[in-house]
Motif scaffolding. Structure first.
Motif, PDB file in Angstrom:
ATOM      1  N   ASP A 201       0.841  -1.171   0.000  1.00 51.72           N
ATOM      2  CA  ASP A 201       0.000   0.000   0.000  1.00 51.72           C
ATOM      3  C   ASP A 201       0.898   1.252   0.000  1.00 51.72           C
ATOM      4  O   ASP A 201       1.613   1.530   0.956  1.00 51.72           O
ATOM      5  CB  ASP A 201      -0.870  -0.080   1.273  1.00 51.72           C
ATOM      6  CG  ASP A 201      -1.750   1.139   1.468  1.00 51.72           C
ATOM      7  OD1 ASP A 201      -1.494   2.170   0.823  1.00 51.72           O
ATOM      8  OD2 ASP A 201      -2.683   1.036   2.274  1.00 51.72           O
ATOM      9  N   PHE A 202       0.839   1.978  -1.120  1.00 52.53           N
ATOM     10  CA  PHE A 202       1.659   3.176  -1.306  1.00 52.53           C
ATOM     11  C   PHE A 202       1.538   4.165  -0.157  1.00 52.53           C
ATOM     12  O   PHE A 202       2.516   4.664   0.382  1.00 52.53           O
ATOM     13  CB  PHE A 202       1.183   3.927  -2.562  1.00 52.53           C
ATOM     14  CG  PHE A 202       2.152   3.858  -3.691  1.00 52.53           C
ATOM     15  CD1 PHE A 202       3.479   4.198  -3.496  1.00 52.53           C
ATOM     16  CD2 PHE A 202       1.737   3.478  -4.950  1.00 52.53           C
ATOM     17  CE1 PHE A 202       4.372   4.141  -4.542  1.00 52.53           C
ATOM     18  CE2 PHE A 202       2.618   3.412  -5.995  1.00 52.53           C
ATOM     19  CZ  PHE A 202       3.931   3.741  -5.788  1.00 52.53           C
ATOM     20  N   GLN A 203       0.271   4.468   0.164  1.00 55.33           N
ATOM     21  CA  GLN A 203       0.056   5.500   1.189  1.00 55.33           C
ATOM     22  C   GLN A 203       0.611   5.056   2.545  1.00 55.33           C
ATOM     23  O   GLN A 203       1.230   5.843   3.256  1.00 55.33           O
ATOM     24  CB  GLN A 203      -1.430   5.820   1.316  1.00 55.33           C
ATOM     25  CG  GLN A 203      -1.891   6.775   0.239  1.00 55.33           C
ATOM     26  CD  GLN A 203      -3.251   7.392   0.565  1.00 55.33           C
ATOM     27  OE1 GLN A 203      -3.689   7.428   1.699  1.00 55.33           O
ATOM     28  NE2 GLN A 203      -3.919   7.874  -0.458  1.00 55.33           N
ATOM     29  N   THR A 206       4.280   5.390   2.533  1.00 53.16           N
ATOM     30  CA  THR A 206       4.679   6.804   2.586  1.00 53.16           C
ATOM     31  C   THR A 206       4.507   7.363   3.998  1.00 53.16           C
ATOM     32  O   THR A 206       5.354   8.126   4.476  1.00 53.16           O
ATOM     33  CB  THR A 206       3.860   7.627   1.576  1.00 53.16           C
ATOM     34  OG1 THR A 206       4.005   7.024   0.293  1.00 53.16           O
ATOM     35  CG2 THR A 206       4.351   9.059   1.497  1.00 53.16           C
ATOM     36  N   CYS A 247      -0.541  19.086  -5.987  1.00 54.08           N
ATOM     37  CA  CYS A 247      -1.344  17.861  -6.128  1.00 54.08           C
ATOM     38  C   CYS A 247      -2.783  18.134  -5.690  1.00 54.08           C
ATOM     39  O   CYS A 247      -3.262  17.593  -4.692  1.00 54.08           O
ATOM     40  CB  CYS A 247      -0.792  16.740  -5.263  1.00 54.08           C
ATOM     41  SG  CYS A 247       0.926  16.370  -5.553  1.00 54.08           S
ATOM     42  N   ASP A 255      -4.730  15.582  -3.444  1.00 56.15           N
ATOM     43  CA  ASP A 255      -4.789  14.200  -3.934  1.00 56.15           C
ATOM     44  C   ASP A 255      -3.717  13.375  -3.208  1.00 56.15           C
ATOM     45  O   ASP A 255      -2.538  13.430  -3.541  1.00 56.15           O
ATOM     46  CB  ASP A 255      -4.536  14.234  -5.456  1.00 56.15           C
ATOM     47  CG  ASP A 255      -4.625  12.849  -6.083  1.00 56.15           C
ATOM     48  OD1 ASP A 255      -4.540  11.854  -5.345  1.00 56.15           O
ATOM     49  OD2 ASP A 255      -4.772  12.783  -7.321  1.00 56.15           O
ATOM     50  N   TYR A 256      -4.152  12.640  -2.176  1.00 55.28           N
ATOM     51  CA  TYR A 256      -3.197  11.902  -1.325  1.00 55.28           C
ATOM     52  C   TYR A 256      -2.430  10.818  -2.089  1.00 55.28           C
ATOM     53  O   TYR A 256      -1.273  10.543  -1.785  1.00 55.28           O
ATOM     54  CB  TYR A 256      -3.928  11.277  -0.133  1.00 55.28           C
ATOM     55  CG  TYR A 256      -4.264  12.280   0.963  1.00 55.28           C
ATOM     56  CD1 TYR A 256      -4.046  13.642   0.777  1.00 55.28           C
ATOM     57  CD2 TYR A 256      -4.769  11.863   2.184  1.00 55.28           C
ATOM     58  CE1 TYR A 256      -4.343  14.563   1.767  1.00 55.28           C
ATOM     59  CE2 TYR A 256      -5.070  12.781   3.192  1.00 55.28           C
ATOM     60  CZ  TYR A 256      -4.861  14.132   2.977  1.00 55.28           C
ATOM     61  OH  TYR A 256      -5.145  15.030   3.957  1.00 55.28           O
ATOM     62  N   ASP A 257      -3.098  10.220  -3.088  1.00 53.55           N
ATOM     63  CA  ASP A 257      -2.391   9.179  -3.845  1.00 53.55           C
ATOM     64  C   ASP A 257      -1.199   9.771  -4.590  1.00 53.55           C
ATOM     65  O   ASP A 257      -0.119   9.185  -4.633  1.00 53.55           O
ATOM     66  CB  ASP A 257      -3.330   8.519  -4.868  1.00 53.55           C
ATOM     67  CG  ASP A 257      -4.238   7.497  -4.201  1.00 53.55           C
ATOM     68  OD1 ASP A 257      -3.859   7.001  -3.124  1.00 53.55           O
ATOM     69  OD2 ASP A 257      -5.319   7.224  -4.757  1.00 53.55           O
ATOM     70  N   ARG A 258      -1.419  10.945  -5.162  1.00 57.67           N
ATOM     71  CA  ARG A 258      -0.309  11.585  -5.896  1.00 57.67           C
ATOM     72  C   ARG A 258       0.812  12.008  -4.959  1.00 57.67           C
ATOM     73  O   ARG A 258       1.995  11.875  -5.275  1.00 57.67           O
ATOM     74  CB  ARG A 258      -0.822  12.797  -6.693  1.00 57.67           C
ATOM     75  CG  ARG A 258      -1.225  12.386  -8.111  1.00 57.67           C
ATOM     76  CD  ARG A 258      -1.582  13.571  -8.947  1.00 57.67           C
ATOM     77  NE  ARG A 258      -0.460  14.445  -9.224  1.00 57.67           N
ATOM     78  CZ  ARG A 258      -0.578  15.745  -9.495  1.00 57.67           C
ATOM     79  NH1 ARG A 258      -1.771  16.308  -9.530  1.00 57.67           N
ATOM     80  NH2 ARG A 258       0.473  16.477  -9.754  1.00 57.67           N
ATOM     81  N   ALA A 260       1.578  10.573  -2.146  1.00 59.11           N
ATOM     82  CA  ALA A 260       2.290   9.346  -1.757  1.00 59.11           C
ATOM     83  C   ALA A 260       3.261   8.933  -2.860  1.00 59.11           C
ATOM     84  O   ALA A 260       4.417   8.585  -2.596  1.00 59.11           O
ATOM     85  CB  ALA A 260       1.289   8.230  -1.474  1.00 59.11           C
ATOM     86  N   GLU A 261       2.787   9.012  -4.102  1.00 62.23           N
ATOM     87  CA  GLU A 261       3.638   8.593  -5.212  1.00 62.23           C
ATOM     88  C   GLU A 261       4.881   9.478  -5.340  1.00 62.23           C
ATOM     89  O   GLU A 261       5.984   8.985  -5.564  1.00 62.23           O
ATOM     90  CB  GLU A 261       2.822   8.667  -6.499  1.00 62.23           C
ATOM     91  CG  GLU A 261       2.937   7.395  -7.301  1.00 62.23           C
ATOM     92  CD  GLU A 261       2.059   7.449  -8.530  1.00 62.23           C
ATOM     93  OE1 GLU A 261       0.843   7.277  -8.352  1.00 62.23           O
ATOM     94  OE2 GLU A 261       2.594   7.687  -9.629  1.00 62.23           O
TER      95      GLU A 261
END
Ligand code: G4P
Length: 283
Positions: A201-203, A206, A247, A255-258, A260-261
């Motif tokens: 899980d990326f987030q 991070t 983001c 945008d939390y996904d961005r 995290a990425e």
């Protein structure tokens, strides 16, 4: 190289390493300097038993030099000989044959006692994926070794690479699976590229990284995203970084996904500076 580890694969990997070990005088284990314990499979010691072993602390160019020194002491206390290297640039590699010889002294003395003519010492590079095993082999061989054996269905005879007059190296490394029953170890392996991105899980990874950087490398984190303050609240941290990096979604939401990425990629690419994600136990 993508490797999926299932029980069958693990048993096969173990068997392949065991077969290679029969031919070997000195084992060379490669670990990632940023996570020297998490990038080891404890099975190594069980598999190699009494054989002499050299630990190469690789990717030292990405790690915190202070932490790396502590790891050398840690390995020494555990009666392991280690060398700090940067295989990509070839740093520290010239010391490997001398260390291997030192480690093989009892064997060389035994040969002498028995009147056996000494032959070059046979070594094997061993470690989990992505720690730099192939890079080490190519640097020691002084050329790019064809990896025909990596193609499914194509096997090739193993060959010995000469490294100087007194050492030989098996041209294919021994690969062991990473061990990550502990979530933190999993995050460290993910952040350093030892396990594939799809399987975590990326987030969450991070959040782990941001907490770790806040506690251990606050200035590097602030500098990277021009933050004046750091917060324990991860929502606030994601918001602050997201705003800095543009983001934003509709309605001004971050945008939390961005985020995290971006943070994850920055770490993978060494953009924060020299960071070690693990210190020796009891430090
Ligand atoms: P492996 O055989 O153990 O699986 O590892 P390999 O040599 O293929 O190295 C994995 C990645 O790590 C490679 O990057 C390689 O260039 C890099 N690498 C190896 N040694 C060092 C080092 O001392 N310092 C640094 N900074 N990098 C090193 P790659 O091909 O770009 O793969 P990836 O980063 O996209 O996974």
């Amino acid at each position: 190289m993508t490797i999926q580890w299932y029980p069958g694969h693990m048993a096969k990997a173990k068997r392949q390493v065991q077969e290679k070990l029969n031919l070997i005088d000195v084992v060379i284990e490669v670990v990632d300097a940023r996570i020297p314990l998490s990038s080891r499979n404890p099975l190594v010691d069980e598999l190699i038993r009494q054989k002499p072993k050299l630990v190469l602390i690789n990717k030292s160019d990405l790690a915190d030099p202070e932490a790396t020194k502590k790891w050398v002491d840690y390995f020494e206390q555990d009666e392991m000989t280690s060398l700090i290297i940067d295989a990509q640039r070839g740093k520290g590699m010239n010391l490997i044959p001398g260390k291997v010889r030192e480690l093989a002294t009892p064997l060389l003395e035994k040969w002498e006692r028995k009147g056996i003519n000494p032959r070059p010492l046979r070594t094997l590079i061993l470690g989990i994926p992505n720690v730099g095993k192939s890079t080490v082999i190519n640097k020691l061989a002084n050329k790019k070794i064809a990896r025909i054996g990596d193609r499914p269905g194509v096997t090739k005879a193993q060959q010995w690479i000469k490294v100087g007059k007194e050492m030989e190296l098996l041209d294919t490394p021994g690969i062991l699976w990473p061990k990550f029953e502990d979530e933190q170890v999993g995050f460290r392996l993910a952040l350093t590229g030892a396990i594939k991105e799809e399987i975590f899980d990326f987030q969450a990874a991070t959040v782990f990284l941001l907490r770790f950087l806040t506690a251990n490398y606050p200035t590097l984190l602030k500098n990277r995203y021009q933050l004046t303050e750091l917060s324990d609240d991860m929502g606030d941290m994601f918001d602050a970084i997201g705003k800095r990096r543009g983001c934003l979604m509709g309605g001004g939401l971050v945008d939390y996904d961005r985020v995290a990425e971006i943070v994850f990629r920055d770490f993978r690419q060494g953009k924060f500076g020299n960071i070690s994600l693990e210190l020796p136990p009891n430090d």
